[in-house]
Design a protein around this motif. Structure first.
Motif, short mmCIF file in Angstrom:
data_model
loop_
_atom_site.label_atom_id
_atom_site.label_comp_id
_atom_site.label_asym_id
_atom_site.label_seq_id
_atom_site.Cartn_x
_atom_site.Cartn_y
_atom_site.Cartn_z
N GLU A 147 13.31 6.74 -32.84
CA GLU A 147 13.47 7.01 -34.41
C GLU A 147 12.55 6.60 -35.15
OE1 GLU A 147 18.49 6.43 -34.70
OE2 GLU A 147 17.04 4.68 -35.14
N ASP A 148 11.84 5.48 -34.84
CA ASP A 148 10.88 4.62 -36.01
C ASP A 148 9.64 5.61 -35.77
OD1 ASP A 148 13.05 3.40 -36.52
OD2 ASP A 148 12.10 1.42 -36.61
N ILE A 149 9.22 5.88 -34.77
CA ILE A 149 8.02 6.46 -34.41
C ILE A 149 8.10 7.62 -35.18
CG2 ILE A 149 6.48 7.77 -32.66
CD1 ILE A 149 7.11 5.61 -30.66
N GLY A 150 9.05 8.58 -35.26
CA GLY A 150 9.26 9.71 -35.83
C GLY A 150 9.24 10.93 -34.84
N ARG A 264 4.76 7.20 -37.09
CA ARG A 264 4.27 5.72 -37.77
C ARG A 264 4.44 4.78 -36.49
NH1 ARG A 264 7.77 7.04 -42.39
NH2 ARG A 264 6.28 7.99 -43.76
N LEU A 267 7.81 -0.75 -36.45
CA LEU A 267 7.87 -2.17 -37.02
C LEU A 267 8.72 -3.09 -35.76
CD1 LEU A 267 7.87 -2.15 -40.74
CD2 LEU A 267 5.90 -2.83 -39.18
N ASN A 270 11.95 -3.97 -37.66
CA ASN A 270 12.83 -3.05 -37.78
C ASN A 270 13.54 -2.86 -36.57
OD1 ASN A 270 14.36 -1.38 -39.88
ND2 ASN A 270 13.27 0.20 -38.87
N LYS A 273 16.06 -5.59 -35.81
CA LYS A 273 17.00 -5.50 -36.68
C LYS A 273 18.37 -4.60 -36.14
CE LYS A 273 15.60 -5.57 -40.90
NZ LYS A 273 15.66 -5.46 -42.12
N LYS A 274 17.80 -3.45 -35.76
CA LYS A 274 18.39 -2.21 -35.56
C LYS A 274 19.26 -2.55 -34.22
CE LYS A 274 15.92 1.63 -36.21
NZ LYS A 274 15.93 3.24 -36.74
N ARG A 278 23.37 -2.96 -33.76
CA ARG A 278 24.17 -2.22 -32.86
C ARG A 278 24.91 -2.88 -31.76
NH1 ARG A 278 19.60 2.77 -33.14
NH2 ARG A 278 20.82 3.69 -35.07
N ASN B 24 20.92 -5.19 -44.54
CA ASN B 24 20.63 -4.51 -43.11
C ASN B 24 21.17 -3.16 -42.82
OD1 ASN B 24 19.50 -4.70 -40.86
ND2 ASN B 24 20.77 -6.36 -39.91
N THR B 26 20.37 0.70 -41.87
CA THR B 26 19.57 1.32 -40.78
C THR B 26 18.27 2.14 -41.43
OG1 THR B 26 21.60 1.85 -39.60
CG2 THR B 26 19.43 2.73 -38.87
N GLU B 27 17.25 1.72 -41.08
CA GLU B 27 16.02 2.23 -41.54
C GLU B 27 15.28 3.24 -40.25
OE1 GLU B 27 13.30 -0.70 -42.46
OE2 GLU B 27 14.62 -1.53 -44.04
N SER B 28 14.97 4.44 -40.42
CA SER B 28 14.55 5.09 -39.40
C SER B 28 13.15 6.08 -39.85
CB SER B 28 15.41 6.02 -38.66
OG SER B 28 16.54 5.05 -38.04
N ASN B 29 12.58 6.55 -39.00
CA ASN B 29 11.41 7.76 -39.31
C ASN B 29 11.94 9.12 -39.27
OD1 ASN B 29 9.46 9.01 -40.48
ND2 ASN B 29 8.16 8.37 -38.54
N TYR B 30 13.25 9.51 -39.78
CA TYR B 30 13.51 10.71 -39.82
C TYR B 30 14.38 11.00 -41.18
CZ TYR B 30 17.91 9.54 -37.50
OH TYR B 30 19.22 8.91 -37.15
#
Lengths: 411, 187
Positions: A147-150, A264, A267, A270, A273-274, A278, B24, B26-30
């Motif tokens: 998700e975070d890499i994109g 990206r 981090l 992040n 935290k995620k 979950r 908190n 959810t943060e994502s890159n999409y």
């Protein structure tokens, strides 16, 4: 005052001419990697490699902790200790909480492992903590990375053509992959689809064919050899029934436009935290349900309800689906937790093909109660529609799998 | 006071939300990570302020259910201020949504987020000038690194409704003085 679309763009044009300077654009390494993962010639092999990597890490991590640590802890220490100290051996509270045991040559014998004992404190805790917890930790860790890499939007672009065949578009991969973790956020994520038709198809396919992370975790542990077949049946079902739904559900399936974000560096904070959030959600929501499901099935066994249901439905189970009638118990548990249901299936004696059929049935037969509640929240009409489709799918597909087995000579 | 975080999908609204409220989400890159709104609280100069993380939307004319949630949230909160989060590397599209919100009369501040990405693409934005044209605070930020967040918060009180006519006049004026200055330089 309100502007027309044209006036608004004219104004913005003027403003941006005044305030923004666009320098020469340099093609960077990031862009090059970005292109390689989107163009089909290179993108598809990369996607396969990523999925394979995902699967290998998942299997070995979960296997390492479950088989290497929790199985020993639970079977060699926890179960014998509880069997010893818990009062009232042979009584119904003992059976529900610790060990239902079995009858061998007329005598009550204790179970030798935590999958066979069916107790809330033994099977329930073992499934929740020993098997499912390691599986979802590693699943969510890798999901968060993707998700975070994109990477997700790129996968969406790659799979666009295929998913159009089932009335969806590439972005449907986001709810699908989220559902592999847990169907609940998957159902919520259907909101990113544009039309009612797409949302309905997506929600129905998720609820029926996408096994959640907890379920995959337990399957990996109890029926590792049969995983390929089970997943194959689910994937085929996803596309076949998606194709049919696309033909019969009225409405539009528009194209999608997507901003593919730059890659990206994720981090660590992040990700932490995620995954933490979950996993915490799993502790708060899932574990009580596993234990509750265990207790309910235990009580129903004690009351003879499951035997009764099994006998009453035997023609359907044995005749139509080709699975043992004892499958009735796990199917009831499946409404609360699918992972628990698969664990209970593994304790029933059956042929490998029957096991494949039974696990597929547990997957497709009814969404777990949490998913059910979330679907209800998204709209009761859609939920009813999805349940109607589901009933048809369970009977036709379940019967078809049995038929395939007969034709292959394995059922 | 109530503040809505609005902007296109995947511009970093949830990152702002988490930085501002310590929450908190959810943060994502999409695009499409947030499909429902989340509310949180922060204190600004002793006052309790409610912050809402609104799902991303391209315009105030919704095209999916997540965007419907966003537009409904804006229209339900007539007395709210808006932080319009704009991807600095795609500024024009972001301004489009910001203009729509301005036209509806909401007090607004603009966060030009992902300044680092814009810099990578050799895009330079004159934030001061943008601020003079729009008549509202414009703050450059890199939200994931926490840059510019404090300034954004300190300037929230300057958010005010602006008249679109003033913006049109300002845009015309600066280009006049600019071309006049150019002409003077050439002479």
């Amino acid at each position: 005052m309100k502007l027309s679309t044209g006036e608004r763009w004219d104004l913005i044009d003027k403003i941006s001419k005044e305030t923004v300077t666009f320098g020469a654009y340099k093609h960077t390494l990031k862009d090059a990697i970005g292109e390689l993962t989107v163009k089909p010639m290179t993108g598809i092999p990369v996607a396969i490699a990523i999925m394979y990597g995902f699967w290998s890490v998942f299997g070995s991590f979960a296997g390492f902790f479950t088989d290497g640590f929790f199985v020993r802890l639970f079977d060699a220490y926890w179960l014998p200790w509880l069997q010893e100290v818990f009062p009232g051996q042979g009584g119904w509270i003992y059976a529900i909480m610790v060990d239902a045991g079995g009858i061998e040559s007329g005598e009550f014998v204790l179970s030798s492992n935590c999958l066979e004992s069916f107790g809330v404190l033994t099977s329930g805790l073992f499934v929740a903590i020993g098997v499912v917890l390691p599986a979802i930790i590693i699943f969510y860790l890798m999901l968060a990375l993707l998700e975070d890499i994109g990477y997700m939007p790129r996968l969406a672009v790659l799979l666009d053509t295929v998913l159009h065949r089932v009335g969806l578009h590439g972005y449907a991969i986001v709810p699908t992959i989220l559902s592999l973790g847990c169907n609940v956020p998957g159902v919520t994520a259907t909101r990113i689809l544009e039309t009612k038709k797409q949302r309905f198809i997506m929600m129905t396919l998720l609820a029926i064919f996408i096994p959640c992370g907890a379920q995959i975790g337990i399957m990996q542990d109890v029926v590792p050899d049969l995983m390929g077949w089970i997943l194959l049946y689910l994937i085929i079902g996803y596309f076949v029934f998606g194709y049919i739904l696309n033909k019969i559900v009225p409405g539009k399936a528009p194209e999608f436009l997507i901003d593919v974000p730059p890659y990206r560096r994720p981090l660590l904070s992040n990700i932490g935290k995620k995954v933490g959030g979950r996993v915490k959600g799993f502790f708060v929501v899932a574990i009580p349900f596993v234990l509750l499901g265990c207790a309910i099935v235990g009580v129903l066994y004690q009351l003879g309800v499951i035997r009764f249901l099994g006998d009453a439905l035997a023609p359907v189970f044995v005749g139509w689906f080709g699975v043992p009638k004892e499958t009735a118990g796990p199917l009831i548990a499946a409404f609360l937790r699918k992972d628990l249901a698969v664990a209970q299936l593994s304790a029933i004696t059956m042929t490998p093909y029957q096991m494949i059929t039974a696990v597929v049935l547990v997957s497709i037969y009814f969404p777990c109660v949490a998913t059910f509640a979330m679907m209800l929240k998204e709209g009761w009409k859609e939920l009813l529609g999805a349940l109607a489709v589901l009933s048809v799918v369970v009977f036709t597909y379940g019967g078809l799998i049995h038929l395939i087995g007969i034709l292959l000579g394995v059922a | 006071m109530k503040i809505l975080l609005m902007g296109h999908p995947n511009v970093g609204k949830s990152v702002f939300f988490n930085r501002l409220t310590g929450a908190n989400v959810t943060e994502s890159n999409y695009p499409g990570t947030t499909v429902d709104y989340t509310k949180g609280w922060m204190k600004i100069e002793g006052e309790d302020v409610e912050i809402v993380d609104v799902p991303g939307t391209f315009s105030l004319d919704p095209k999916d259910k997540a965007e419907e949630v966003a537009v409904a949230m804006l229209h339900e909160s007539r007395d709210a201020k808006v932080i319009a989060v704009i991807d600095a590397s795609k500024i024009e599209r972001g301004l489009y949504l910001a203009m729509e919100i301005i036209e509806e009369g909401y007090p607004i501040v603009i966060a030009l987020n992902m300044r680092d990405v814009a810099e990578d693409k050799n895009i330079v934005i004159d934030a001061d000038r943008l601020e003079r044209i729009l008549g509202i605070p414009v703050v450059s930020t890199v939200a994931i690194a926490g840059e510019g967040i404090k300034e954004l918060v300190s300037r929230l009180k300057e958010a005010k409704p602006v008249n679109v006519d003033d913006i049109i006049a300002n845009a015309a004026n600066t280009s006049d003085t600019e071309s006049a200055a150019d002409a003077g330089g050439a002479a």
